[in-house]
Design a protein around this motif. Structure first.
Motif, PDB file in Angstrom:
ATOM      1  N   SER A 149      14.263  -6.515   4.811  1.00  0.00           N
ATOM      2  CA  SER A 149      12.816  -6.614   4.654  1.00  0.00           C
ATOM      3  C   SER A 149      12.088  -5.919   5.801  1.00  0.00           C
ATOM      4  O   SER A 149      11.091  -5.217   5.585  1.00  0.00           O
ATOM      5  N   GLU A 150      12.555  -6.106   7.018  1.00  0.00           N
ATOM      6  CA  GLU A 150      11.943  -5.432   8.159  1.00  0.00           C
ATOM      7  C   GLU A 150      12.052  -3.923   8.018  1.00  0.00           C
ATOM      8  O   GLU A 150      11.093  -3.184   8.258  1.00  0.00           O
ATOM      9  N   LEU A 151      13.233  -3.455   7.668  1.00  0.00           N
ATOM     10  CA  LEU A 151      13.428  -2.004   7.532  1.00  0.00           C
ATOM     11  C   LEU A 151      12.481  -1.414   6.497  1.00  0.00           C
ATOM     12  O   LEU A 151      12.008  -0.284   6.646  1.00  0.00           O
ATOM     13  N   THR A 152      12.180  -2.177   5.446  1.00  0.00           N
ATOM     14  CA  THR A 152      11.255  -1.712   4.415  1.00  0.00           C
ATOM     15  C   THR A 152       9.923  -1.291   5.033  1.00  0.00           C
ATOM     16  O   THR A 152       9.383  -0.228   4.726  1.00  0.00           O
ATOM     17  N   ASN A 201       0.797  -1.222   0.000  1.00  0.00           N
ATOM     18  CA  ASN A 201       0.000   0.000   0.000  1.00  0.00           C
ATOM     19  C   ASN A 201       0.828   1.270   0.000  1.00  0.00           C
ATOM     20  O   ASN A 201       0.508   2.226  -0.719  1.00  0.00           O
ATOM     21  N   ASP A 202       1.885   1.316   0.798  1.00  0.00           N
ATOM     22  CA  ASP A 202       2.612   2.563   1.020  1.00  0.00           C
ATOM     23  C   ASP A 202       3.965   2.619   0.334  1.00  0.00           C
ATOM     24  O   ASP A 202       4.587   3.674   0.314  1.00  0.00           O
ATOM     25  N   ARG A 203       4.438   1.505  -0.213  1.00  0.00           N
ATOM     26  CA  ARG A 203       5.813   1.486  -0.742  1.00  0.00           C
ATOM     27  C   ARG A 203       6.013   0.377  -1.748  1.00  0.00           C
ATOM     28  O   ARG A 203       5.211  -0.546  -1.899  1.00  0.00           O
ATOM     29  N   THR A 204       7.134   0.455  -2.455  1.00  0.00           N
ATOM     30  CA  THR A 204       7.629  -0.625  -3.313  1.00  0.00           C
ATOM     31  C   THR A 204       9.094  -0.838  -2.968  1.00  0.00           C
ATOM     32  O   THR A 204       9.818   0.135  -2.730  1.00  0.00           O
ATOM     33  N   ASN A 205       9.533  -2.091  -2.932  1.00  0.00           N
ATOM     34  CA  ASN A 205      10.968  -2.319  -2.694  1.00  0.00           C
ATOM     35  C   ASN A 205      11.544  -3.265  -3.732  1.00  0.00           C
ATOM     36  O   ASN A 205      10.863  -4.148  -4.246  1.00  0.00           O
ATOM     37  N   TYR A 206      12.803  -3.037  -4.064  1.00  0.00           N
ATOM     38  CA  TYR A 206      13.571  -3.874  -4.997  1.00  0.00           C
ATOM     39  C   TYR A 206      14.845  -4.276  -4.264  1.00  0.00           C
ATOM     40  O   TYR A 206      15.502  -3.423  -3.663  1.00  0.00           O
ATOM     41  N   ALA A 209      13.169   8.122  -2.345  1.00  0.00           N
ATOM     42  CA  ALA A 209      13.647   6.745  -2.199  1.00  0.00           C
ATOM     43  C   ALA A 209      14.609   6.617  -1.014  1.00  0.00           C
ATOM     44  O   ALA A 209      15.218   7.596  -0.573  1.00  0.00           O
ATOM     45  N   TRP A 210      14.712   5.381  -0.541  1.00  0.00           N
ATOM     46  CA  TRP A 210      15.666   5.008   0.503  1.00  0.00           C
ATOM     47  C   TRP A 210      16.538   3.873  -0.031  1.00  0.00           C
ATOM     48  O   TRP A 210      16.026   2.847  -0.471  1.00  0.00           O
ATOM     49  N   LEU A 211      17.845   4.064   0.008  1.00  0.00           N
ATOM     50  CA  LEU A 211      18.776   2.986  -0.284  1.00  0.00           C
ATOM     51  C   LEU A 211      19.167   2.339   1.043  1.00  0.00           C
ATOM     52  O   LEU A 211      19.697   3.011   1.927  1.00  0.00           O
ATOM     53  N   THR A 212      18.868   1.059   1.208  1.00  0.00           N
ATOM     54  CA  THR A 212      19.286   0.357   2.413  1.00  0.00           C
ATOM     55  C   THR A 212      20.326  -0.683   2.030  1.00  0.00           C
ATOM     56  O   THR A 212      20.141  -1.438   1.076  1.00  0.00           O
TER      57      THR A 212
END
Length: 925
Positions: A400-403, A122-127, A225-228
């Motif tokens: 994944s948790e940080l996402t 809902n709030d984000r997308t992660n790659y 964006a956030w780079l983790t």
């Protein structure tokens, strides 16, 4: 005499000073925002990219992840599903990384064994990509390149649209997904959470390219964006790479638009009814709650656990233990802006749904009135906080948790959530129950099954998927492609071969209380993973009740002679531990994770469960009812029915790889007696051929002492014995399994090979088959899915080979109207592979992929423990894990192509078509 400084030394000094100057200039671009318990936040000032770093150099693995602050709530009618469709297209390529050049993102990453995927919510997308740390630069370059240089070609969109539509159709097969989608759409009428993450079907099918391009150009910028980066890296070199690749990208030339639509007040309860094929009735009652950062969320999370998690929960006592329902659970969503507190039960359709709903509401009112005991809350909080630590096993899990915390609005909740949970009181739980579980703010959903046709999930699987997966969509569903730990050499998946390259001085092996104990200390901090097993192969002779082992292991958690079910479960819950005991045709398998400090207690509880089960008749009768209810769900699931049909076509009844029909399994459950379970337990449970592997922050002395104390004088068990089975390849045949009203059908193509794991041809055949259909880079995925867009998922594998002759299969899902085309495309690729074989280049890349993914297994204690266990179960030394990469490297093209021809015969294929198809394989009208 004056000292003459050597010219060479002066040059080296000059280079060093210049290098330090350059490093200083680069580092000045990274503004440190905050540090909290090992997590560092930076801002890359040239373009506003936010960075989170968690450095852990214990294993040579790193996870690089890009999280975009855009999800389905940013969409409106006409472009619902945009974020998810773009998620798929982000893998289609850029000018530099694309298939036509042989440099596709899939190819470049899987070449090194990377574990890669993307998810939309809902709030984000992660790659993300978890990759050997010496390849971190490749991951950073890819993420930077596709941030702004996506090709976004029309032909790619058209092919991927049908892939996403098949993903949508697969979800429509599942009553839990279907009901949840309807509930959210009814509860939130205006807010963006109204529509599901995958979007509405008409938007998926008709969305113009311009809409996608505009959406991409609006949200996919570094300042959104956030780079983790989590795992093995050096910060100085990382900053240099980030500056190299992301420094080329400017921040957006516009403000990133944010949704402003607010949900209007709800002025009374809402109710929806879904009627579709199924075997189990479901009722879900959902109440509106605030977003993730609201002060009431910790108490709501605890309330959900108290209501619906574990044997001690209110719903379990009121509904499951009384036989009213097959399962019951509760969950509190934690989205950024608002959400739902959902309570669900699944029950026999013969029961009155209105009466069940009334009972459910009465239970809610009782909890609101009486509250929850502080002792229960303390146990729940201890459980949640321990599970938080245990869940951070490897860089991928942490990323994944940080996402989700980034998406929720504040990554520091990753650290602070446990502290907030620890402050929750009984008064807090009672207050939030009365504040939010209000009938006028509720939406109730009924799933009413019309006739046979549902999913084959167990109650526990359904609950877990509902809580953890609801609404989240993957580029490729990891469950379909083995995106997780698998056993070394047993079922080596293209995604990840979990395991460690050990040497004899890195692990210890000792017989303790008759148990073969293997330990490996790793860089894990404060927790241990244990995997264990003992054999039961000689139980199966074709005449026994095959459900007895499954029922026996399920009964172990129903109480012991020392503690009843509630007492036993509460002891585990306060430690945050789940002990999993299961069985198959080969072994009883055991696993758990625990904090190192709790090891002695957990080993004691494990021994109690294994040695002294209660075997209560009332619990047994209840368990059988629940098993039957859940088994019935598979009666019209295309995947379940198709796989059963395939096994029955390949093997004779009585063979370990033969699957009984659901009706026969239900009959076995009904006929099973408690005396059967006791006799099985008496004979097969014991240390005779038991292996136990402990990996992580383990102290050998403490473990040996705990095992000696708890398993002293334990006798019994049997040594593994293997039986030879005569199986012949059958003649070619096609079988149609017709199941009405299923929008996604399953194709199975298979053949008996007779290959066993220890055969010399096993690895050559495995590698060749992996080139055909193993994971993202398999030929089947690259053609039938990526080029032609006919399916969401297709793979091939070899199975059932550990202790007996195995079989090969292809599995794919297609919409019924595309089934014939998909089947033909699959057979075309199969014939090419069989006739022409593999190439030297393919073999080289596949070896690199498998060996790279093997190294990635160093990242988790759970993967390492399972892999060591699989090796010793077969009678090999744990040090075989050192030999495995060498065995892979030695395989030749000729060996692979010879194995393919030797074990397969395309004139004798077994083909199963399962779903809404008539007996000619045409879509049902």
């Amino acid at each position: 005499m004056k000292y003459k400084f050597p010219i060479k030394a002066l040059f080296v000094l000059f280079v060093a000073i210049l290098s330090q100057s350059v490093i200083g200039q680069i580092n000045s671009k990274f503004e440190k925002i905050k540090t909290l318990e090992g997590v560092e936040e930076y801002l890359y000032t040239p373009n506003g990219l936010k960075i989170l770093l968690v450095q852990d150099n214990a294993a040579p693995v790193v996870t690089v992840q890009m999280v975009y602050n855009v999800g389905s709530k940013y969409e409106v009618p006409g472009n619902t599903g945009s974020t998810h469709l773009l998620e798929h297209l982000m893998f289609k390529g850029t000018e530099k990384f694309n298939k036509s050049k042989g440099t596709s993102i899939d190819t470049e990453l899987t070449r090194y064994g990377a574990q890669m995927n993307a998810t939309t919510w809902n709030d984000r997308t992660n790659y993300y990509e978890t990759i050997p740390s010496d390849k971190i630069e490749l991951a950073l370059e890819i993420e930077a390149d596709r941030m702004r240089n996506l090709l976004l070609l029309k032909e790619d969109k058209e092919a991927e649209m049908t892939v996403v539509r098949n993903e949508f159709e697969r979800g429509e097969n599942n009553p839990h997904s279907l009901l949840s989608k309807e509930i959210w759409a009814t509860a939130y009428m205006a807010h963006g959470y109204h529509h599901s993450t995958i979007g509405w079907k008409s938007d998926i099918e008709n969305m113009p390219m311009k809409v996608l391009r505009d959406f991409y150009d609006t949200y996919y910028w570094p300042n959104n964006a956030w780079l983790t980066v989590v795992g093995d890296f050096q910060k100085e070199s990382l900053f240099k790479m980030v500056d190299t690749y992301f420094g080329k990208i400017s921040k957006s030339g516009h403000e990133i638009p944010q949704p402003y639509t607010e949900e209007p007040p709800q002025n009374g309860p809402r109710k929806i009814i879904v009627k579709k094929p199924g075997e189990t009735s479901v009722i879900s009652v959902a109440y509106k709650i605030p977003g993730a950062l609201d002060a009431d969320i910790p108490a709501l999370v605890v309330l959900a656990e108290a209501l619906g998690s574990g044997p001690s929960s209110v719903l379990n006592k009121e509904f499951v233990d009384t036989g009213l329902t097959y399962y019951a659970f509760a969950s509190a969503s934690q989205f950024a802006e608002n959400g739902l507190f959902t309570i669900s039960v699944g029950f026999d359709p013969s029961k009155n749904a209105e009466e069940m709903n009334s009972k459910l509401l009465e239970t809610v009112e009782k909890v609101k009135k009486e509250g929850v005991n502080q002792a229960d809350i303390d146990r729940i909080v201890a459980n949640l906080n321990a599970q938080t630590i245990l869940g951070r096993d490897g860089s991928g899990s942490i990323a994944s948790e940080l996402t989700e915390y980034i998406a929720g609005g504040d990554w520091t909740e990753y650290i602070n959530e446990s502290k907030k949970l620890s402050k929750v009181t009984a008064a807090d739980v009672a207050r939030v129950a009365n504040k939010y579980l209000v009938k006028d703010q509720s939406t109730t959903g009924y799933f009413i099954p019309k006739k046979s046709g549902s999913n084959s999930e167990t109650a526990e699987e359904a609950a877990k998927r509902q809580v953890e997966m609801d609404g989240k969509y993957f580029f490729r569903n990891p469950k379909m492609f083995g995106n997780g730990s698998t056993a070394v050499n047993s079922e080596l998946d293209d995604e990840i071969l979990s395991g460690n390259i050990l040497s004899n001085d890195e692990f210890h092996r000792k017989n303790v209380a008759g148990i073969d104990v293997i330990t490996k200390k790793t860089g894990a901090k404060g927790f241990i993973t244990v995997a264990a097993s003992f054999p039961i192969t000689n139980f199966y002779d074709g005449k026994v009740n095959e459900m007895v082992p499954t029922l026996t292991t399920a009964m172990l958690s129903k109480g012991t002679t020392k503690n009843d079910k509630i007492q036993f479960s509460q002891k585990l819950e306060k430690l945050g531990v789940d002990i999993y005991v299961s069985s198959d045709h080969d072994n009883v398998t055991i696993s758990f994770q625990c904090l190192s400090k709790d090891l002695d207690t957990v080993v004691s509880l494990l021994a109690e469960e294994l040695r002294y089960p209660l075997f209560d008749q009332k619990e047994f009768d209840l368990l059988k009812t629940q098993f039957i209810g859940n088994m019935q769900n598979g009666l019209s699931d295309p995947g379940t029915r198709g796989k059963i049909a395939l096994s029955q076509a390949l093997y004779p009844a009585g063979h370990p790889n033969y699957s009984k029909s659901i009706e026969d399994v239900i009959a076995d459950i009904k006929n099973a007696k408690l005396e059967d379970l006791k006799a099985f337990h008496q004979k097969f449970f014991g240390p005779a051929d038991m292996h136990l592997v402990a990996v992580g922050d383990v102290n050998d002395k403490d473990l040996y002492k705990a095992i000696d104390k708890s398993f002293e004088n334990w006798k019994g068990g049997v040594k593994r014995t293997l039986k030879k089975y005569e199986v012949q390849k059958g003649d070619t045949r096609t079988q149609i399994v017709t199941i009405p009203e299923k929008p996604s059908a399953e194709l199975y193509i298979g053949q008996y090979t007779g290959i066993q794991r220890m055969d010399k041809d096993y690895l050559p055949f495995y590698v060749g088959n992996s080139i055909l259909g193993g994971g993202f880079s398999g030929r089947l995925m690259l053609t039938v899915r990526d080029e032609q867009g006919l399916t969401y998922g297709i793979y091939s594998r070899h199975d059932g080979q550990t202790y007996t002759g195995g079989y090969w299969l292809i599995n794919a899902s297609f919409a019924p109207e595309l089934f014939a085309k998909g089947k033909k495309a699959t057979l075309v690729e199969l014939e090419k592979w069989y006739k022409n074989g593999i190439t030297a280049e393919e073999l080289k890349d596949k070896k690199s992929n498998l060996i790279g993914s093997f190294k990635i297994g160093l990242a988790t204690t759970s993967g390492m423990a399972r892999n060591i266990l699989s090796v010793v179960e077969r009678g090999e030394d744990p040090d075989y894990i050192n030999q495995y990469p060498k065995d892979l490297e030695a395989i030749t093209v000729d060996q692979v192509n010879a194995a393919i021809k030797k074990y397969l015969d395309l004139d004798k294929l077994i083909i199963i078509e399962s779903g809404s198809l008539d007996q000619n394989g045409e879509p049902l009208k």
